[in-house]
Design an enzyme around this catalytic site. Structure first.
Site, PDB file in Angstrom:
ATOM      1  N   HIS A   1      25.066  -4.203  -5.074  1.00 49.06           N
ATOM      2  CA  HIS A   1      24.714  -4.871  -6.327  1.00 49.06           C
ATOM      3  C   HIS A   1      23.204  -4.923  -6.556  1.00 49.06           C
ATOM      4  O   HIS A   1      22.738  -4.864  -7.688  1.00 49.06           O
ATOM      5  CB  HIS A   1      25.305  -6.286  -6.360  1.00 49.06           C
ATOM      6  CG  HIS A   1      24.710  -7.231  -5.373  1.00 49.06           C
ATOM      7  ND1 HIS A   1      25.033  -7.208  -4.030  1.00 49.06           N
ATOM      8  CD2 HIS A   1      23.795  -8.227  -5.515  1.00 49.06           C
ATOM      9  CE1 HIS A   1      24.370  -8.151  -3.397  1.00 49.06           C
ATOM     10  NE2 HIS A   1      23.605  -8.789  -4.277  1.00 49.06           N
ATOM     11  N   ASP A   2      22.417  -5.032  -5.497  1.00 51.06           N
ATOM     12  CA  ASP A   2      20.951  -5.130  -5.644  1.00 51.06           C
ATOM     13  C   ASP A   2      20.238  -3.837  -5.277  1.00 51.06           C
ATOM     14  O   ASP A   2      19.053  -3.855  -4.927  1.00 51.06           O
ATOM     15  CB  ASP A   2      20.409  -6.285  -4.793  1.00 51.06           C
ATOM     16  CG  ASP A   2      20.418  -7.611  -5.545  1.00 51.06           C
ATOM     17  OD1 ASP A   2      20.453  -7.588  -6.793  1.00 51.06           O
ATOM     18  OD2 ASP A   2      20.386  -8.664  -4.889  1.00 51.06           O
TER      19      ASP A   2
ATOM     20  N   LYS B   1      16.699  -2.959  -6.515  1.00 49.17           N
ATOM     21  CA  LYS B   1      15.458  -3.566  -5.994  1.00 49.17           C
ATOM     22  C   LYS B   1      14.533  -2.518  -5.403  1.00 49.17           C
ATOM     23  O   LYS B   1      13.329  -2.760  -5.254  1.00 49.17           O
ATOM     24  CB  LYS B   1      15.793  -4.609  -4.927  1.00 49.17           C
ATOM     25  CG  LYS B   1      16.360  -5.902  -5.473  1.00 49.17           C
ATOM     26  CD  LYS B   1      16.614  -6.877  -4.333  1.00 49.17           C
ATOM     27  CE  LYS B   1      17.127  -8.219  -4.821  1.00 49.17           C
ATOM     28  NZ  LYS B   1      17.374  -9.147  -3.692  1.00 49.17           N
TER      29      LYS B   1
ATOM     30  N   HIS C   1      15.945  -4.413 -12.253  1.00 50.95           N
ATOM     31  CA  HIS C   1      16.638  -3.890 -11.069  1.00 50.95           C
ATOM     32  C   HIS C   1      18.115  -3.625 -11.358  1.00 50.95           C
ATOM     33  O   HIS C   1      18.736  -2.777 -10.726  1.00 50.95           O
ATOM     34  CB  HIS C   1      16.469  -4.831  -9.857  1.00 50.95           C
ATOM     35  CG  HIS C   1      17.381  -6.023  -9.862  1.00 50.95           C
ATOM     36  ND1 HIS C   1      17.087  -7.189 -10.541  1.00 50.95           N
ATOM     37  CD2 HIS C   1      18.585  -6.241  -9.259  1.00 50.95           C
ATOM     38  CE1 HIS C   1      18.054  -8.069 -10.355  1.00 50.95           C
ATOM     39  NE2 HIS C   1      18.972  -7.524  -9.568  1.00 50.95           N
TER      40      HIS C   1
ATOM     41  N   HIS D   1      25.840  -7.828 -12.507  1.00 50.96           N
ATOM     42  CA  HIS D   1      26.002  -9.011 -11.654  1.00 50.96           C
ATOM     43  C   HIS D   1      25.103 -10.181 -12.051  1.00 50.96           C
ATOM     44  O   HIS D   1      25.238 -11.281 -11.504  1.00 50.96           O
ATOM     45  CB  HIS D   1      25.784  -8.647 -10.176  1.00 50.96           C
ATOM     46  CG  HIS D   1      24.372  -8.305  -9.817  1.00 50.96           C
ATOM     47  ND1 HIS D   1      23.814  -7.086 -10.114  1.00 50.96           N
ATOM     48  CD2 HIS D   1      23.399  -9.021  -9.177  1.00 50.96           C
ATOM     49  CE1 HIS D   1      22.562  -7.047  -9.676  1.00 50.96           C
ATOM     50  NE2 HIS D   1      22.296  -8.216  -9.102  1.00 50.96           N
ATOM     51  N   HIS D   2      24.202  -9.981 -13.011  1.00 43.98           N
ATOM     52  CA  HIS D   2      23.392 -11.095 -13.519  1.00 43.98           C
ATOM     53  C   HIS D   2      23.796 -11.518 -14.935  1.00 43.98           C
ATOM     54  O   HIS D   2      23.078 -12.289 -15.578  1.00 43.98           O
ATOM     55  CB  HIS D   2      21.901 -10.739 -13.483  1.00 43.98           C
ATOM     56  CG  HIS D   2      21.299 -10.877 -12.120  1.00 43.98           C
ATOM     57  ND1 HIS D   2      21.213 -12.077 -11.454  1.00 43.98           N
ATOM     58  CD2 HIS D   2      20.773  -9.940 -11.278  1.00 43.98           C
ATOM     59  CE1 HIS D   2      20.646 -11.885 -10.263  1.00 43.98           C
ATOM     60  NE2 HIS D   2      20.374 -10.591 -10.132  1.00 43.98           N
TER      61      HIS D   2
ATOM     62  N   ASP E   1      26.873 -13.823  -4.738  1.00 45.46           N
ATOM     63  CA  ASP E   1      25.479 -13.427  -4.525  1.00 45.46           C
ATOM     64  C   ASP E   1      24.549 -14.633  -4.618  1.00 45.46           C
ATOM     65  O   ASP E   1      23.663 -14.812  -3.778  1.00 45.46           O
ATOM     66  CB  ASP E   1      25.088 -12.367  -5.554  1.00 45.46           C
ATOM     67  CG  ASP E   1      23.643 -11.923  -5.397  1.00 45.46           C
ATOM     68  OD1 ASP E   1      23.188 -11.778  -4.246  1.00 45.46           O
ATOM     69  OD2 ASP E   1      22.973 -11.714  -6.435  1.00 45.46           O
TER      70      ASP E   1
END
Length: 373
Positions: free
Chosen positions: A206-207, A210, A235, A282-283, A311
């Site tokens: 998911h990240d 970054k 990101h 996811h955000h 998360d």
């Protein structure tokens, strides 16, 4: 190595015919079994499992058509030949329908006609066995190669998630925990075992985006400026683009400009599709105030809503170079406060209902600083 001769079962209620056939076939090197009616013949077949069956049609207790049907159901690969004196076309057609491979009419004036039929049937059976073995070996090879490709794909995805975590969490255990807890929540809300396995594999990515965020912003020990925050929010798009369609970067960016893009031909893979969705969404927030698209409520894919809860919880509980870990009480209170605004309230309720199992996952996959005395 001694090779056993092919075994032929001849079923006929006339002893003279059985003996004549047996003598002829034994002289040709076959081992012959005999039965005087259909019932005895079927019993012999079940016990001895011969390589070929010769059967008359008109017999007491169980006729040849019934024997043919039973053998076809029990062992369709066993060749059967009708040896009958009826000589009626209708009988021959019905015998073939019941599974007979060939039909020889009595009286047999030339026994070599029977010998040729037996040879042909056994050769055909041999070729069918070899072809079946070849197909099975080929299918096994394809399954093996497919599994190997899938293992490689999964390993690459795991290494990508580890690469992202090296930016601000050198142990990489945050992504493992997010995967495990997300799968647990997915199972609790009714996702299939296969969907849960995919979520476990994909949530750690998911990240991934970054990787594209400058360290000066990602690791900044303090509040971000509005401009820095806008860079940080990128990101999500970066992660989607990294996992996006191969080709040009423009193609990947175009694909990621749609929150729910359609599957794309050769680029479509369920794992990658889910990983892209999680990286991109996811955000997003339940109240529509998230980023990058401002999706609201159930417009956000369920898997992305799950990862959003997990998360945030695990990030709050984790130490980073730019922040200390929140306590368990503080972290859970933030989740409670975020229900129905930041998070799907149903998922928050499920999270708390499985809190003991979730904490067990955190204990199993502790970061190194948590394990230190």
């Amino acid at each position: 190595m001694t090779v056993s001769p092919p075994r032929v079962l001849t079923i006929d209620d006339e002893a003279m015919i059985r003996e004549t056939i047996a003598a002829y076939l034994e002289n040709r090197g076959y081992a012959v079994l005999e039965a005087a009616n259909g019932r005895l013949g079927l019993e012999c077949f079940l016990e001895k499992r011969p390589d070929l069956v010769l059967v008359d049609l008109r017999m007491p207790e169980m006729d040849g058509l019934e024997v043919l049907a039973r053998i076809r159901d029990l062992s369709p690969q066993t060749p059967t030949i009708v040896v009958s004196g009826t000589g009626v076309l209708r009988d021959a057609l019905e015998a073939i329908k019941r599974g007979a491979w060939d039909y020889v009419t009595k009286p047999i004036l030339d026994m070599d006609v029977l010998g040729l039929a037996v040879d042909k049937a056994l050769e055909r059976a041999r070729l069918l066995r070899e072809n079946r073995a070849y197909q099975e070996n080929l299918e096994a090879l394809v399954r093996e190669r497919t599994a190997e490709v899938e293992r490689t794909r999964r390993q690459i995805m795991q290494r990508l998630s580890r690469a992202a975590e090296f930016k601000d969490n050198e142990t990489g255990r945050h992504v493992v925990r997010v995967g495990e807890i997300s799968a647990l929540i997915g199972r609790a809300v009714g996702l299939s075992p296969q969907e849960c396995d995919m979520l476990r594999e994909c949530a750690p990515l998911h990240d991934l985006g970054k990787i594209g965020i400058p360290d000066a912003i990602l690791l900044k020990p303090g509040p971000l400026t509005p401009g820095e925050w806008e860079i940080m929010k990128r990101h999500c798009l970066y992660g989607c683009e990294i996992l996006g369609p191969l080709g040009s970067l423009q193609d990947a960016r175009a694909w990621c400009s749609d929150p729910l893009p359609p599957a794309r031909g050769a680029d479509h893979n369920p794992l990658l599709t889910l990983a892209r969705t999680l990286a991109l969404l996811h955000h997003e927030r339940w109240d529509g105030q998230g980023y990058p698209f401002g999706l609201e409520g159930e417009d956000i894919p369920l898997e992305a809503r799950i990862v959003a809860v997990v998360d945030v919880y695990d990030a709050l509980r984790s130490h980073r170079a730019y922040k200390k870990a929140f306590s368990e009480r503080e972290s859970l209170e933030i989740l409670r406060q975020g229900a129905a605004s930041r998070f799907d309230p149903r998922l928050v309720a499920v999270f708390f209902a499985h809190l003991e199992a979730i904490q067990a996952i955190r204990d199993k996959w502790k970061d190194e600083e948590e394990q230190a005395p």
